[in-house]
Every structure is written in C-alpha cells, then in structure tokens.
Design an enzyme around this catalytic site. Structure first.
Site, short mmCIF file in Angstrom:
data_model
loop_
_atom_site.label_atom_id
_atom_site.label_comp_id
_atom_site.label_asym_id
_atom_site.label_seq_id
_atom_site.Cartn_x
_atom_site.Cartn_y
_atom_site.Cartn_z
N GLU A 279 55.49 -20.44 87.77
CA GLU A 279 56.25 -19.41 87.05
C GLU A 279 57.36 -18.90 87.96
OE1 GLU A 279 53.76 -16.59 84.53
OE2 GLU A 279 52.30 -17.36 85.97
N ARG A 535 38.06 -24.23 94.01
CA ARG A 535 39.03 -23.53 94.84
C ARG A 535 38.45 -23.38 96.23
NH1 ARG A 535 39.79 -17.32 93.31
NH2 ARG A 535 40.60 -17.35 95.41
N LYS A 545 44.65 -11.81 95.51
CA LYS A 545 45.94 -11.16 95.40
C LYS A 545 45.82 -9.65 95.62
CE LYS A 545 47.70 -10.46 91.39
NZ LYS A 545 48.31 -10.62 90.05
#
Length: 830
Positions: A279, A535, A545
């Site tokens: 993005e 992951r 995050k």
C-alpha cells in the site's frame, strides 16, 4: 451461554461418532479437531447413517472423511453408496477409489471403470488364498527356515496381496501365521532374543595429514535446497482450495472448473505469476536521507500482502519490520525460480493516504533487494472492472447497499445479527449503488456489503464491506471515482484479473480464505492457489506495530530508523546488506510452523558471512591511549602498507592502503595493563607486542596521573629489525604528522534492544529495555584511509567488528554505526 451450547453440540457429535462404531478415543479426538469433525459430519449426512451403522462401515467412513481427495468431492456421494452397501468393504479398495477419483477430479466418471479399478464384486476364495500362501512359502522356504520368526511377515503378506489385491487381509494374515507355525513349530527362547548389533570397528589410526573437513551430517533435503518445491504447478490448480462451512449446514467447496483453468493457462502460457502488493501510504526514509532497512524477513506479506487496510492506514512504510522481506522472497523468488513473473501491484484503494513519493520509494527498495518486477500495476487500474463486478455481484443476490453506521455495523457483527437492509430488493441495491457512484449519497451514509453468512463461525464471513464513499480525488485515478473498493473485495478479484497463480500471505490471515474464495466463486472467476506461511519472531526485539510506535513516540529510541529497531530504515542504516538478508530468509525456509522464535544472532551470522567478503579492513581505536616511541625520531613518518583484504597478495596494489607510522601512536586503553599475566596478550610494563602491519614495541615506562592508577601515557621502544616475535598483536593509529591528531570519528556501538529473548510476552516490556543497547564514542581515532568514506560504505574495523558510515556524518566528522561484532556466536543447525 455460548460455552454451554458449544459443549452440547460436541456431546451430540460425540454420540453420533460413537453410533457409527468409532472407538471412544478416536471419537473424542475427532470432536477436538474442527476440520475432521466437519468432514466426518458431512460424510455421515451424505451416507445417510445418522442412526448409526456397522463398525466396519463406520471405520471406512472415517477414512473417507480424513483422506478423500478434495479435488473430487463432487464424486464422494458415489463412493459412500458403495461403502454403505458393502460393495467396497476393505481399506485397499478404498485407497484404490481415492486414486481413481483424484485422477478424475471434477470430470465425469464411468462406473464400470471405477468398479474395475476398485475390485467391486471381486471375491477371492479361501482356497485361492491358501494356494497362494503355500506358493509364496515354498519360494522363500530356505530364507524362512534360516530367519525363523524374524522373517519379515510384511514382505510375505505383500507378495500374496500382489497376486490377490482384493483378498480379505484378515484371512491372508491367518493363513500366513498358520503356515509359519506349521513350518517352524513353537517359538523358542532363541527366537525371542534381541539381535545385538555389532559396533562398527574404528579405522586404524594413521599419521597422515588429517582430512580438512569431516561431516557425518545428513545431506540437505530437496526442500532445503529449494524451498519453493512445496508449491504446486499452475496446471494442478483444479483441486478444492478450501471448504466454506455455512451456518445452515451447507458446504461450499471452492475450486476451478476445467474451463476456468484452461482459460487461465491459455492466458499465462502456464507460467507462474505472483504478486507483491504494498500500500503506497508511507515512505521508507526520514528527512532527506534514503535510509531503508535491509532485513525484511517475514512481512511485506504481513503488512502489505494480507494486511487489513485498517492496520496500515496512516502508518509510514519505513516502520515495516524485519518480517517484511519474506513476502518479497516468496513472491519474487517463487516466480524467478519457476521462470515466471511477479507483479509489483500497488494496493491503492485509499486515496487519502497515498502519495507518489511513497510509490517511487517502494520501487527503489524492491530493486535494492535485487528483484525485478514482471509488471508494475495499481489496483486503481482495475477500478472500472471492479465496479462492474460489484454490479454483477448485486444482480446475483450476493451484495446489498447498507445504511448502517460503522458503530452499528460493529455492534451487529458482534451480535451476529443481519443488517436491516440485508434483504432489500436487488433492483433497489442496484439503484442505490449507482447513486453512490454518482456522488448523490453523502459520505458515510451507505456502503456496499457482501451477503455472506452472519451466523458463521468465521468472523471474516460477516458481510464484509465491498465499497465505501470517499469524496477524495485519487492520486493515480484522478477525480473519476467517489466510491472506492475495500481490501476484502479488491484483493482477491484483482488477483484473479491478473491471473495470479500463487497468492501468498501469513498464517494469521488463514481465516480470510473463506471470504477470498467465496467472492471468486460467487462471480465465477478464476481462483488462484492461496498458501499461508508462518510469520517470524526474532529474539530480543518487538515486531508489533503498536509496540514499535510506543518506542518511537515516547522516545525510547531515536526514531523509526534507529539501527536497533528491526525496521527497514533502521537495519539498512545499520549496514545490513540485501545479500545477507536473502541468505537469512532462505535459511529460514517457507513453512507453516507458527510461533517460532529465531535467535537474533542467527541473523548476525549471515550478516558476518556477507560482510567478511565485502567489507574492506581498516584500523580504528575507540578509546585511545597515547604511546610515545622514544627510539623513533620526532617528526619521522614511515608509510606502511596495510591490507584491505586478508588474502591480499603482495603484487595487488589496490588491495593495500597506506598507514602512517610515527613516534606517537594510539592503542586501545583495554590493550594495556599495569600488571601482566600469562593469559594476557596485550601490552604491560616490560612486555612486547606487535603493532599490526608495523613493528614490535616494548613498554619501557608508564606515566600515571596523580591518583597513581590512571594511565596517561606509555613510553616504548620499537624493534626496527622485527627480530622479536611477541604473541600479542594490536591495532593502532598514529599521528599523521607532528602535533596533528589522527582522524577523529564518532562511533556508535549497538547491542540487542531488549534483555529478554521474548519481551513481547512481558507485562512491563518497556522495563526490559537494554540500557546499554547504544553506546556513543564521540572521539575515536581512525586511519587517514577512512577520510573519504561516504554514507553506506561498510568496513571491518580490525578486532572490533563491522561498521557502516551513518547519514549523520558531516564533512567535518564521520559517524560510524557498528553493524555486528566479529564474534560468530551462531552455529548453523544444518
């Protein structure tokens, strides 16, 4: 209340599984496995044995539920009729049926061929079995008499079954056991003794030169050598991708039809096509410096490939963590390995957060990592196609215009309640959607939602939003649109429109498979192969995050590009190379084993391996201690040759650099002691050491401060003849000319950010920060060779580690970041 209902359902399922003859342990294990439970429940309903059945039949039904090929589920009811009617009554027949249906896939089958392949109606008499057993025993009589009861009965059984594949295995086993007893009689004590394996004799010792490398390790598997072998070929993409279980008991089995797959293969030529869809809502540098990270391991997929748009909105790309690289490695790597291509597709569905500068920077990073996109595209390139598909979705009764507010949608989803507008007429939704497109409805007053399953056990099937209104011009598409597709709607449809063969993301998004395939199925679109991989978690750091944001905004670190962070900006600034990252990621493999914690020093191992080959050597003294060489004339400067590379040959001029040697040199404070010891190889009073690339020196005097402990200066004599051979070798830096100090540089030493291996598990994780994770040395001395170093250059400072020139450097003073120490603390497990 919910728990009681769940327990009640499980009790009912347990009773049902026991009724078909499963033993209690198997039944309970099945209930604990949601996928097997759903499959077995579906099989029981299809077979029509809700009231129970014979144990032998039940066991076969259980095998069907666990092993039946998913690419041929359309034929499963046929097999179940043969099982419940006892036409197929043996495991061998069932295995043959699985192979037959797997090869047939979705295609029509001929029952006579099926029955022939599975031995339907074939009866092998007891006499035939007895005769064949006698023949096999006669053929192997001598071996059986020699080995007695240690004979491999399985081999004998296999030879009988080879001649009579549809013989009753129980009868075959009975005759083999009977024949063994007839031939050998009762077991003896010797028959029951364990065979003691002889130890291999050690080879005689020889005095020859030892072999350089001795390895007893197993050779690496094909998957180790090529991790992409786990992915299927494009032409095999006809199998069921996933089963979507609806709350009304129906099951949607998503797969490509023969026609869809043939159309796809014709368009792609059978090539592998992947996509890397970031993005463009942030950039990978701070200020004017291009500081992007290098260790991108597991999550361009986490944040770009598969992330919810809500997770990344208004969050700069330069914070993307170490996990990010793996998506590049998987997407671009798979395409390259198979001779295909990887799209760089910008997921630009949110016009409020996207800028051209972000797009440019992403492309720079992809190329820096060594990947070349097959084609650069934008989701906005497909806005017209996506709109037309949305209209078709409404026409088919699979979408509706909703007027609920975001809070109302959240509340209804939590309560698993249908929207009041869910069942509005198709014509009305088509009219409203057109008004949304024309800008006749206010922003926030309507959305287009997919009509999925609000009572599903999967929250990603709760009527996800497909379109929302935003009166914001688009950076790429201009002001043509005021409605924009969501990630949930656009991602899978554009995958299909671009004929992506393999759509890859991380395991936490496995629950999104249902909505991904539901939408493609609803629109009769080609369905890519979706695969989720685990992951990565790296020790002594945090990767979430939210935690990264706290570290930066609360100033626990020096910004998003702090070299201690596992961010794109931080790690590239630290000096990590893209080649080292590639090696690290390949070493991790591509697996579905989740929750692995990788030691940080495993990453350091790959960094050292790369920098050892590419970083030129130089000498820097971090804590200078002055040494005055009394037998070298003041002002006398000797230009000596120092090696940039350890294996430099004498005739390679470019592999050497000049270092001045004068009567004033500087060594590390830690390389001098007032008291010597046998295990110490540094300098001490009366002791000699060798200055690297120069001469041996011997300490003749020590100048102390008033406290009689602090060493201010050392006096020494050098051995110009080099006849003395001291054991200790020290790095050093000299005054380049009389009265002029050596090149002054700042050096920053970085260590692990957290003291604990897994700080994310701690309640007070900020208290676990390593107080010594960053040490700044403002006035280190360096050889003149480093004067012309530029940002990004990497060096090995001898005896100290690997360092990179930082962006904070100025013409007046260079700043170096330590990338990694010289010590190799990681040992590969392979």
């Amino acid at each position: 209340m919910t728990v009681k209902n769940e327990n009640l359902d499980k009790d009912k399922l347990l009773e049902q599984f026991l009724r078909i003859g499963l033993d209690e342990r198997t039944a309970r294990n099945t209930v604990a496995n949601n996928k097997v439970t759903a499959n077995l429940n579906a099989v029981i309903h299809e077979a029509g044995v809700l009231e129970g059945c014979d144990k032998a039949v039940g066991n076969l039904l259980y095998t069907v539920a666990t092993k039946y090929p998913t690419n041929a589920l359309v034929h499963r009811p046929i097999l179940l009729k043969y099982v419940t009617s006892n036409k197929i009554k043996m495991p061998a027949q069932l295995e043959a049926a699985f192979s037959f249906f797997s090869a047939a896939g979705q295609e029509d089958i001929k029952l006579n061929e099926f029955e022939d392949k599975c031995g339907v109606g074939v009866e092998v008499s007891v006499e035939e079995i007895e005769k064949t057993v006698n023949e096999v025993f006669e053929e192997h009589k001598n071996e059986i008499l020699e080995q007695r009861y240690r004979t491999n009965v399985g081999d004998l059984f296999g030879q009988v079954r080879k001649k009579h594949p549809w013989a009753d295995p129980k009868i075959v086993k009975q005759y083999i056991d009977s024949k063994l007893f007839e031939l050998l009689g009762e077991r003896t004590a010797a028959d029951n003794e364990k065979i003691v394996k002889k130890k291999k004799e050690k080879p005689a010792k020889v005095d020859d030169k030892p072999v350089a490398i001795v390895s007893v390790e197993q050779p690496p598997s094909e998957e180790d050598l090529n991790p992409y072998l786990i992915f299927p070929r494009p032409e095999d993409n006809y199998k069921v991708h996933t089963e979507v279980f609806f709350s009304n008991g129906t099951i949607l089995r998503c797969c490509n039809t023969k026609e869809l797959l043939e159309k796809h293969l014709k368009a792609t030529g059978g090539r592998v096509l992947t996509r890397f869809p970031p993005e463009p809502n942030g950039y990978l540098h701070i200020g004017h410096a291009k500081v992007v990270s290098a260790v991108l391991l597991y999550a361009f997929c986490l944040f770009f490939n598969c992330c919810l748009q809500s997770l990344t909105r208004n969050f700069p790309l330069f914070v993307i963590i170490i996990m990010i690289y793996q998506a590049m490695f998987v997407d671009f790597g798979l395409a390259k390995e198979r001779g295909g291509g990887c799209y760089l597709r910008y997921d630009d569905t949110n016009p409020e957060a996207e800028k051209k500068e972000y797009i440019d920077h992403i492309e720079e990073i992809v190329k820096w990592m060594g990947w070349e996109p097959f084609k650069i595209t934008y989701t906005s390139d497909y806005f017209q196609d996506l709109y037309e598909l949305a209209v078709e979705l409404i026409r088919r009764g699979h979408a509706y215009v909703d007027h609920q507010t975001p809070d109302e949608i959240k509340e209804y989803r939590e309560k698993k309640m249908n929207s009041p507008w869910r069942d509005r007429p198709v014509a009305e939704s088509l009219k409203l959607f057109d008004e949304m497109k024309q800008g006749l409805i206010e922003e926030g007053k309507a959305t287009l939602r997919m009509k999925q399953d609000m009572q599903s056990d999967n929250f990603n099937m709760y009527d996800l939003i497909a379109y929302r209104i935003k009166f914001t011009p688009h950076p790429h598409a201009g002001d043509k649109w005021c409605i924009y597709p969501s990630y949930d709607y656009a991602h899978c449809t554009v995958d299909s429109l671009e004929n992506i063969t393999h759509s890859l993301c991380t395991l936490e998004f496995e629950t999104r498979r249902a909505s991904y395939y539901w939408l493609l199925h609803a629109l009769d679109l080609y369905q890519p192969y979706v695969w989720e991989y685990s992951r990565l978690n790296v020790s002594n750091n945090v990767l979430s995050k939210r935690k990264l944001n706290r570290l930066v905004t609360e100033k626990w670190v020096d910004g998003w590009d702090d070299p201690r962070l596992l961010t794109l900006a931080g790690l590239r600034r630290r000096g990590v190379t893209s080649t080292a990252i590639n090696a690290f990621v390949r070493g991790m493999g591509i697996t579905r084993s989740d929750c692995s914690l990788i030691q940080f020093n495993r990453l350091e191992y790959h960094i050292r391996e790369e920098l050892n080959k590419t970083a030129a050597r130089a000498m820097v003294v971090l804590q200078p201690l002055k040494v005055v060489i009394t037998n070298l004339e003041n002002g006398s400067i000797l230009d000596l040759d120092a090696k940039k590379w350890p294996e430099a040959q004498a005739d390679e001029a470019s592999a050497f650099y000049k270092v001045p040697f004068s009567n004033i040199v500087y060594i590390e404070q830690s390389d001098f002691r007032l008291k010597d010891s046998k295990d110490y190889y540094g300098l001490a009073p009366g002791k000699s050491v060798l200055l690297r690339y120069a001469y041996p020196i011997k300490c003749t005097d020590v100048i102390l401060a008033d406290d009689k402990e602090t060493v201010l200066e050392i006096r020494a004599e050098y051995d110009a003849s080099k006849k003395s051979k001291p054991k200790g070798v020290l790095h050093w830096v000299a005054q380049p000319s009389p009265g002029v100090n050596p090149l002054n540089v700042e050096v920053r030493l970085f260590d692990k950010l957290f003291l604990s291996e897994n700080p994310a598990e701690l309640d007070n994780w900020l208290a676990d920060l390593n107080p010594h994770s960053k040490v700044v040395i403002p006035s280190a001395y360096a050889v003149p060779e480093l004067r012309n170093a530029v940002v990004g250059d990497t060096f090995q400072f001898e005896r100290l580690g690997y360092f990179a020139v930082d962006k904070d450097s100025t013409p007046e003073k260079l700043v170096f970041n330590r990338t990694v120490t010289l010590r190799d603390s990681y040992k590969s497990s392979k």
